[in-house]
Design a protein around this motif. Structure first.
Motif, short mmCIF file in Angstrom:
data_model
loop_
_atom_site.label_atom_id
_atom_site.label_comp_id
_atom_site.label_asym_id
_atom_site.label_seq_id
_atom_site.Cartn_x
_atom_site.Cartn_y
_atom_site.Cartn_z
N ASP A 401 0.81 -1.22 0.00
CA ASP A 401 0.00 0.00 0.00
C ASP A 401 0.84 1.28 0.00
OD1 ASP A 401 0.96 -0.29 2.51
OD2 ASP A 401 -0.98 -0.42 3.52
N MET A 402 2.16 1.13 -0.15
CA MET A 402 3.01 2.31 -0.11
C MET A 402 3.97 2.40 -1.30
SD MET A 402 5.39 3.18 2.97
CE MET A 402 6.70 3.06 1.81
N ARG A 403 4.39 1.22 -1.78
CA ARG A 403 5.28 1.20 -2.95
C ARG A 403 4.61 0.42 -4.07
NH1 ARG A 403 9.66 -2.93 -1.38
NH2 ARG A 403 10.95 -1.66 -2.72
N ALA A 404 4.73 0.91 -5.27
CA ALA A 404 4.02 0.26 -6.38
C ALA A 404 4.92 0.15 -7.61
CB ALA A 404 2.78 1.06 -6.73
N TRP A 405 4.66 -0.88 -8.42
CA TRP A 405 5.35 -1.04 -9.70
C TRP A 405 4.56 -0.32 -10.78
CZ3 TRP A 405 9.49 -3.29 -8.03
CH2 TRP A 405 9.44 -4.31 -7.09
N VAL A 406 5.25 0.30 -11.70
CA VAL A 406 4.58 0.92 -12.84
C VAL A 406 5.34 0.51 -14.11
CG1 VAL A 406 3.94 3.11 -13.93
CG2 VAL A 406 3.85 2.90 -11.44
N ASN A 407 4.68 -0.25 -14.97
CA ASN A 407 5.32 -0.66 -16.24
C ASN A 407 5.50 0.55 -17.13
OD1 ASN A 407 5.56 -3.42 -15.93
ND2 ASN A 407 3.48 -3.80 -16.62
N GLU A 445 -2.67 9.80 -5.37
CA GLU A 445 -3.95 10.06 -4.72
C GLU A 445 -4.28 8.99 -3.68
OE1 GLU A 445 -7.85 11.36 -6.93
OE2 GLU A 445 -6.14 12.69 -6.64
N ALA A 446 -3.89 7.75 -3.99
CA ALA A 446 -4.19 6.64 -3.07
C ALA A 446 -3.19 6.58 -1.92
CB ALA A 446 -4.21 5.33 -3.83
N GLY A 447 -2.25 7.52 -1.87
CA GLY A 447 -1.34 7.59 -0.72
C GLY A 447 -0.01 6.87 -0.92
N TYR A 448 0.28 6.42 -2.13
CA TYR A 448 1.57 5.74 -2.35
C TYR A 448 2.71 6.74 -2.25
CZ TYR A 448 -0.59 1.36 -3.54
OH TYR A 448 -1.27 0.18 -3.45
N LYS A 449 3.85 6.26 -1.73
CA LYS A 449 4.99 7.16 -1.50
C LYS A 449 6.15 6.87 -2.45
CE LYS A 449 3.12 9.09 2.04
NZ LYS A 449 2.33 10.24 1.68
N GLU A 450 6.15 5.67 -3.03
CA GLU A 450 7.30 5.30 -3.85
C GLU A 450 6.82 4.51 -5.06
OE1 GLU A 450 10.78 3.60 -1.79
OE2 GLU A 450 10.70 2.01 -3.29
N ILE A 451 7.39 4.82 -6.22
CA ILE A 451 7.08 4.01 -7.40
C ILE A 451 8.38 3.47 -7.98
CG2 ILE A 451 4.89 5.09 -8.06
CD1 ILE A 451 6.61 6.73 -10.10
N THR A 452 8.28 2.28 -8.56
CA THR A 452 9.42 1.73 -9.29
C THR A 452 8.98 1.50 -10.73
OG1 THR A 452 10.21 0.62 -7.30
CG2 THR A 452 11.12 -0.14 -9.39
N LEU A 453 9.64 2.21 -11.63
CA LEU A 453 9.32 2.09 -13.05
C LEU A 453 9.96 0.80 -13.57
CD1 LEU A 453 10.16 5.78 -14.05
CD2 LEU A 453 7.97 4.85 -13.26
N LEU A 454 9.19 0.05 -14.34
CA LEU A 454 9.68 -1.26 -14.76
C LEU A 454 9.87 -1.35 -16.28
CD1 LEU A 454 7.44 -3.90 -12.90
CD2 LEU A 454 9.78 -3.25 -12.37
N GLY A 455 10.97 -1.96 -16.66
CA GLY A 455 11.20 -2.29 -18.07
C GLY A 455 12.32 -3.30 -18.12
N VAL A 646 9.73 4.72 5.78
CA VAL A 646 9.33 3.55 6.58
C VAL A 646 8.25 2.76 5.85
CG1 VAL A 646 8.45 2.75 8.80
CG2 VAL A 646 9.89 4.81 8.69
N GLU A 647 8.50 1.44 5.74
CA GLU A 647 7.60 0.60 4.95
C GLU A 647 6.73 -0.34 5.77
OE1 GLU A 647 9.66 -1.80 2.05
OE2 GLU A 647 10.61 0.01 1.28
N ASP A 648 7.38 -1.12 6.65
CA ASP A 648 6.67 -2.22 7.30
C ASP A 648 7.26 -2.46 8.69
OD1 ASP A 648 4.74 -3.34 5.53
OD2 ASP A 648 6.40 -3.91 4.21
N ARG A 649 6.57 -3.36 9.39
CA ARG A 649 7.12 -3.87 10.64
C ARG A 649 8.30 -4.78 10.27
NH1 ARG A 649 3.69 -3.97 14.93
NH2 ARG A 649 1.82 -4.03 13.69
#
Ligand code: 5AD
Ligand code: SF4
Length: 698
Positions: A401-407, A445-455, A646-649
């Motif tokens: 819910d905080m970091r997401a992949w984006v193709n 908008e959904a509150g994500y803090k980090e994205i990783t662009l993928l290729g 900070v990501e997780d426990r």
């Protein structure tokens, strides 16, 4: 009946009506003069595509995909900017190409083309609607050949000649092309927002088959098929049942045969994880299924497979066993194999396990809904044909819910001699920058803090777009357009030393959200081995890149991938790998023993294969050295204060939290996850571990 499906492409178009509206109303028709399926790209457009710069030649596979363009693309949603002279057209194109969005407001950043239309288009009818023309048929699609007329609304805005030239250029979603009108003194910049794609269906009537001779050629290559008889199972007295797939499935509790739950098992790389998130998005958001509490009870089961390094095929056949048994017992179940193994095995997989309903390659992820529709009608489907990629209409179900992949770019045009990826993921297809930004804004908008662009080869980003873009352009565009208080960090994987550009080093060094973290696989240190791998760089040219990075971003982390025991690798050549590691001192290294993979060149160099025990021993040596370097790199942080997201426990200690530095090093420290999750905090580093750090919250 010919089955055709609707797919929205660059769905950011603010004026674009819902794609489904198109299915009920008859699309516009072109004049008979446009009815020729055989054409070549006009010179002017070739020049346009390359913008006069050094041309990028698509691979043969890319060419093959484009020769099928007219059987795949039924129509396009088009916007335009009308200009009185060619010179104005050139200036407008340059303005658009420059991609300078710094002065624009938030909506215009998402749609610079719309802004251009409103500002300068000479077309008073479309100007206020961001240049909207609407859906236009591809005159060269077999079902449109000979259809006489062009819809009235469209004909007021654009001539048949412009439409013909537009489709002759075989544009993809997001492309912008400059096209002259028949009277020669008006020019259009046309933007393709959406494409309407067919997917080839064996159910076609004979008449359809005759009309679509070019489609037949497409099919004869043994590709997308809908198999209706399932004779092997029926021969055993089994009638397989697939569940009904209904968008209202959850409202229809009483119907036992309506699919309600799904299970996805994923193996492999981030790209596969991202694909599974999109598959789950289609199932949950479009088809209203829920994740199954027990995989064994799910109504839709997807095995999303990977074959990059493992001997994955056998594992897939083993994993299918219990689900195939359910199918043989007559339970309504949709059994699906997706991903690399599906692409590799294709129809053979259905022959070996006739209980499987759908075999789909990675290019079909966004079309799961269409494919399941066929499955629910009792068919077996193979969807492995190369196709144009489309944007999803559904939101992916994200694993975090905080970091997401984006193709950002799918497929790969390289031919590294060990690698299955180009064979299974197809040719490079970049997503339009605006579509990528739209996805990032939704994440923000959904509150994500980090994205990783993928290729797979992210440095190739944009060379297949019209106008061309570069990966550095994309980094600048995203860094500029994403509001500062939302997504804090932009990461990306994976770079290719052959295409990596100085502008990316500069972007990382200067853009505030782009993290100082380089993932630069080197695979081997010896030039001869690199040549045999067909990597396109040498020890020295790789080191030149690393040295530039170290000069401009001294704090950056450098990570890599390495393969040991590539066919023919001698002990002396292997030493060069160790030499390179000693020069770079990687922060993190992914280490692999060479594994011969199906349909790859190096797999059949019979007398050159390295014995397993030698590979294992070399692997141990690189891992030992990598760990030594990992520790050295960790030690540089001790006594310093670092910024941690900070990501997780900490999964091993509930009183601790885990976050990462900008350089992607994990940091563990005492703290309450409920208070700290998603926050950027300063942490004093007190202890170095090989791949992580221990600290204290400031
Ligand atoms: N054998 C071993 N490792 C491989 N990789 C790709 N193909 C193979 C193979 N056949 C590794 C490469 C690549 C990473 C994703 O997987 O190091 O960078
Ligand atoms: Fe495979 Fe990467 Fe080479 Fe492409 S660039 S063929 S994905 S190793």
């Amino acid at each position: 009946m010919l089955s055709w499906k609707i797919v929205a492409f660059a769905s950011l178009c603010i004026t674009c009506e819902k794609a489904s509206a198109f299915s009920s109303s008859s699309p516009s028709r072109l004049s008979e003069t446009s009815s020729s399926a055989l054409h070549s790209t006009p010179e002017s457009l070739i020049v346009d595509k390359s913008q006069g710069k050094k041309k990028w030649f698509p691979t043969k596979a890319q060419d093959a995909l484009f020769t099928q363009y007219d059987t795949l693309v039924r129509g396009a949603f088009v916007r335009h900017v009308l200009l009185e002279t060619e010179e104005m057209g050139d200036i407008a194109m340059k303005t658009y190409l420059r991609g300078d969005i710094s002065g624009l407001d938030e909506n215009d950043k998402l749609d610079p083309f719309g802004k251009l239309a409103r500002d300068i288009s000479a077309c008073s009818k479309s100007r206020e609607e961001a240049g909207k023309i609407g859906w236009i048929d591809n005159p060269f699609h077999p079902s449109n050949l000979g259809k006489p007329m062009i819809n009235e609304v469209v004909s007021e805005l654009i001539s048949p000649k412009v439409i013909e030239d537009l489709f002759k250029a075989r544009p993809k979603g997001g492309d912008v092309l400059k096209i002259g009108d028949s009277d020669g003194d008006k020019f259009h910049l046309c933007r393709i927002d959406d494409l309407l794609l067919d997917y080839v269906n064996q159910e076609k009537s004979k008449e359809d088959m005759e009309i679509q001779d070019s489609t037949l050629q497409f099919k004869q290559r043994g590709v997308n098929k809908v198999i209706t008889d399932r004779s092997k199972l029926k021969g055993l007295g089994i009638t397989p049942v697939a569940p009904k797939i209904s968008e209202l499935a959850n409202d229809d509790e009483s119907d036992e045969n309506v699919a309600k739950s799904y299970h996805i098992a994923t193996s492999g790389c981030q790209m596969n994880v991202a694909d599974s998130e999109r598959l789950a998005g289609v199932l949950e958001n479009n088809l209203k299924l829920q994740i199954a509490e027990k995989p064994g009870n799910a109504d839709v089961v997807i095995l999303n497979t990977c074959s990059i390094r493992d001997h994955a095929e056998q594992k897939v056949y083993d994993a299918l066993g219990p689900f195939a048994a359910r199918k043989r017992r007559g339970e309504p179940l949709a059994l699906i194999v997706s991903g690399c193994v599906a692409q590799q095995e294709g129809e053979a997989l259905l022959k070996r396990v006739p209980e499987v309903d759908l075999v789909m390659g990675p290019q079909y992820v966004s079309r799961l809904g269409d494919l399941l529709d066929d499955v629910s009608r009792g068919h077996q489907v193979v969807a492995t044909d190369p196709t144009l990629l489309s944007e999803d209409l559904s939101r992916p179900v994200r694993g975090h819910d905080m970091r997401a992949w984006v193709n950002v770019i799918n497929g790969c045009n390289e031919h590294c001699t060990y690698c299955v990826v180009p064979g299974v993921r197809g040719v490079e297809q970049s997503r339009p920058m605006e579509s990528i930004l739209k996805e990032c804004m939704e994440l923000a908008e959904a509150g994500y803090k980090e994205i990783t662009l993928l290729g797979q080869n992210i440095d190739a980003y944009g060379r297949d777009l019209s106008p061309k873009r570069t990966f550095a352009d994309l980094l600048h565009y995203l860094n500029d357009a994403i509001p500062d208080d939302t997504i804090q960090r932009i990461r990306y994987v994976t770079s290719h030393p052959r295409y990596f550009s100085d502008r990316v080093i500069e972007a990382v060094a200067t853009l505030d959200k782009v993290c100082e973290c380089f993932h630069m696989p080197f695979q081997a240190g010896d030039d001869e081995v690199l040549k045999n791998m067909r990597r396109g760089y040498t020890f020295d040219s790789y080191m030149k890149i690393i040295n530039k990075i170290k000069e401009q971003s001294p704090d950056a982390s450098i990570c890599g991938d390495v393969i040991v025991g590539f066919p023919g690798e001698t002990e002396e050549q292997f030493q060069r790998t160790l030499d390179l590691m000693n020069e770079v001192k990687f922060d993190n290294l992914n280490t692999f023993a060479y594994s011969p993979r199906p349909n790859t060149e190096a797999a059949v160099w019979k007398d050159k294969q390295i014995p397993e025990d030698v590979k294992a021993e070399r692997l141990q040596r690189v891992q030992r050295l990598a760990a030594q370097h990992g520790m050295e790199r960790s030690q540089r942080y001790v006594g310093k204060t670092v910024e941690v997201l900070v990501e997780d426990r900490n999964p091993r200690n509930a009183d601790q939290v885990m976050g990462r530095t900008r350089q992607n090093r994990q940091v563990f420290f005492d703290g309450n996850i409920d208070e700290l999750k998603g926050k950027l905090v300063d942490v004093d580093i007190i202890e170095a571990r090989t791949w992580s750090l221990v600290g204290q919250l400031r």
